[in-house]
Design an enzyme around this catalytic site. Structure first.
Site, short mmCIF file in Angstrom:
data_model
loop_
_atom_site.label_atom_id
_atom_site.label_comp_id
_atom_site.label_asym_id
_atom_site.label_seq_id
_atom_site.Cartn_x
_atom_site.Cartn_y
_atom_site.Cartn_z
N ARG A 1 50.26 20.65 49.56
CA ARG A 1 51.38 19.72 49.37
C ARG A 1 51.26 18.93 48.06
O ARG A 1 52.04 18.02 47.83
CB ARG A 1 51.41 18.72 50.54
N ASP B 1 35.56 22.61 50.57
CA ASP B 1 36.67 23.12 49.75
C ASP B 1 37.98 23.20 50.52
O ASP B 1 39.06 22.91 49.99
CB ASP B 1 36.36 24.54 49.24
N HIS B 2 37.89 23.62 51.81
CA HIS B 2 39.12 23.81 52.59
C HIS B 2 39.91 22.51 52.78
O HIS B 2 41.12 22.54 52.96
CB HIS B 2 38.80 24.38 53.97
N HIS C 1 33.22 23.79 45.32
CA HIS C 1 33.35 24.81 44.28
C HIS C 1 34.45 24.38 43.32
O HIS C 1 35.62 24.34 43.70
CB HIS C 1 33.69 26.15 44.94
N HIS D 1 41.54 24.31 44.53
CA HIS D 1 41.31 23.33 45.60
C HIS D 1 40.60 22.08 45.08
O HIS D 1 41.22 21.04 44.92
CB HIS D 1 40.63 23.95 46.83
N ASN E 1 30.37 22.86 53.16
CA ASN E 1 31.33 23.15 52.09
C ASN E 1 32.71 22.59 52.49
O ASN E 1 33.26 22.99 53.52
CB ASN E 1 31.40 24.67 51.88
N GLU F 1 29.14 24.63 43.46
CA GLU F 1 29.29 26.07 43.21
C GLU F 1 30.12 26.23 41.96
O GLU F 1 31.15 25.56 41.79
CB GLU F 1 30.04 26.73 44.37
N THR G 1 38.16 34.25 48.41
CA THR G 1 36.91 33.50 48.39
C THR G 1 35.90 34.34 47.61
O THR G 1 36.21 35.47 47.23
CB THR G 1 36.42 33.22 49.84
N GLY H 1 31.19 26.56 55.34
CA GLY H 1 32.45 25.86 55.12
C GLY H 1 33.52 26.22 56.13
O GLY H 1 33.87 25.43 57.01
N HIS H 2 34.02 27.44 56.04
CA HIS H 2 35.21 27.84 56.79
C HIS H 2 35.10 27.54 58.29
O HIS H 2 36.01 26.95 58.89
CB HIS H 2 35.48 29.33 56.57
N1 PXP Z 1 28.08 29.97 49.75
C1 PXP Z 1 28.83 30.37 48.70
C2 PXP Z 1 28.14 30.72 47.42
C3 PXP Z 1 30.23 30.41 48.79
O1 PXP Z 1 30.97 30.82 47.74
C4 PXP Z 1 30.85 30.02 50.00
C5 PXP Z 1 32.35 30.00 50.10
O2 PXP Z 1 32.87 29.06 49.24
C6 PXP Z 1 30.02 29.60 51.06
C7 PXP Z 1 28.65 29.61 50.92
C8 PXP Z 1 30.60 29.16 52.37
O3 PXP Z 1 31.20 30.26 53.00
P1 PXP Z 1 32.08 30.03 54.29
O4 PXP Z 1 33.25 29.19 53.89
O5 PXP Z 1 32.45 31.41 54.72
O6 PXP Z 1 31.21 29.33 55.29
#
Ligand code: PXP
Length: 237
Positions: A18, A9-10, A43, A50, A7, A70, A100, A213-214
């Site tokens: 910015r 997104d970050h 997502h 984001h 993931n 997502e 989140t 992701g995170h």
């Molecule tokens: N799965 C879903 C459905 C999510 O919403 C997220 C967070 O966007 C993740 C997985 C990934 O979670 P994390 O960023 O905590 O790894």
């Protein structure tokens, strides 16, 4: 062996801090693929905090592994998904105030809305996964809607602070996983998984896909920072 969906997104969150052009999630996706990602997950939120429409559009063209979108069951986003056709859509609940995704979908309580979305996406050729808490009632409801997969919310497992607590949450995930398997749906999991806690979840029988992701982006900052500073230092000198 489970597939790893990364993931990103970050990466877009840092860009939006910015309102700049970098870092670009499109580059990040390519690097994640080079690292062995089996899928790229993004997502597209209603508030576009984001990931942006442009990211989805370009990633649909550039990603060569599975592209997993997502999304909430919102008509605007469903229309974009049906038009862009990611390989998979993972339906999640979405609240404006949340940092989140906080919990799983309430398939029992919002059956008609979710059923309509599943139908539209499948008609567009998009495989549908539902993000659910490990709750047998919700899993049965997902099976009745004809979902292709269920992504189990591993948030409670990841928050457990003791070995006993973690084992208890793992047992809950294992029972839910068995129900998903028996219903003939693919088994996915994600949320809060880290380098420390991922292994028992990856070892659940028939685990098909983990979305993380995170923790990956957090580690990428740490393992990449020294090199980035060295490169800037050279330019400055
Ligand atoms: N799965 C879903 C459905 C999510 O919403 C997220 C967070 O966007 C993740 C997985 C990934 O979670 P994390 O960023 O905590 O790894």
């Amino acid at each position: 062996m489970p597939q790893l969906g990364v993931n990103i997104d970050h990466v877009a969150t840092v860009r939006q801090a910015r309102r700049a052009n970098e870092p670009d999630p499109v580059w990040a996706a390519a690097l994640a693929e080079l690292g062995g990602a089996d899928g790229i997950t993004i997502h597209l939120r209603e508030d576009r905090r984001h990931i942006a429409d442009r990211d989805l559009r370009i990633l649909r063209e550039t990603v060569t592994v599975k592209l997993n979108l997502e999304m909430a069951c919102e008509p605007e986003i469903v229309a974009i998904a049906c038009q862009t056709k990611p390989d998979q859509a993972t339906l999640v609940p979405e609240k404006r105030q949340e940092i989140t995704t906080e919990g799983g979908l309430d398939v029992c309580g919002q059956r008609d809305r979710i059923a309509r979305t599943v139908e539209q996406l499948r008609a567009a050729g998009v495989s549908v996964s539902l993000f659910l808490d490990p709750d047998l009632r919700q899993i049965e409801a997902a099976a009745r809607l004809g979902a292709d997969a269920v992504e189990l919310h591993t948030g409670q497992y990841s928050l457990a602070a003791t070995d006993a607590g973690r084992q208890k949450e793992l047992d809950v995930l294992e029972s839910a996983a068995a129900a998903i398997r028996q219903a003939g749906m693919a088994l996915h999991a994600g949320h809060g998984l880290t380098y420390r806690n991922v292994r028992p979840v990856a070892a659940i029988a028939d685990m098909h896909e983990l979305n993380i992701g995170h923790s990956i982006i957090a580690r990428a900052i740490m393992v990449g920072l020294e090199k980035a500073v060295r490169e800037m230092k050279q330019l400055v000198e």
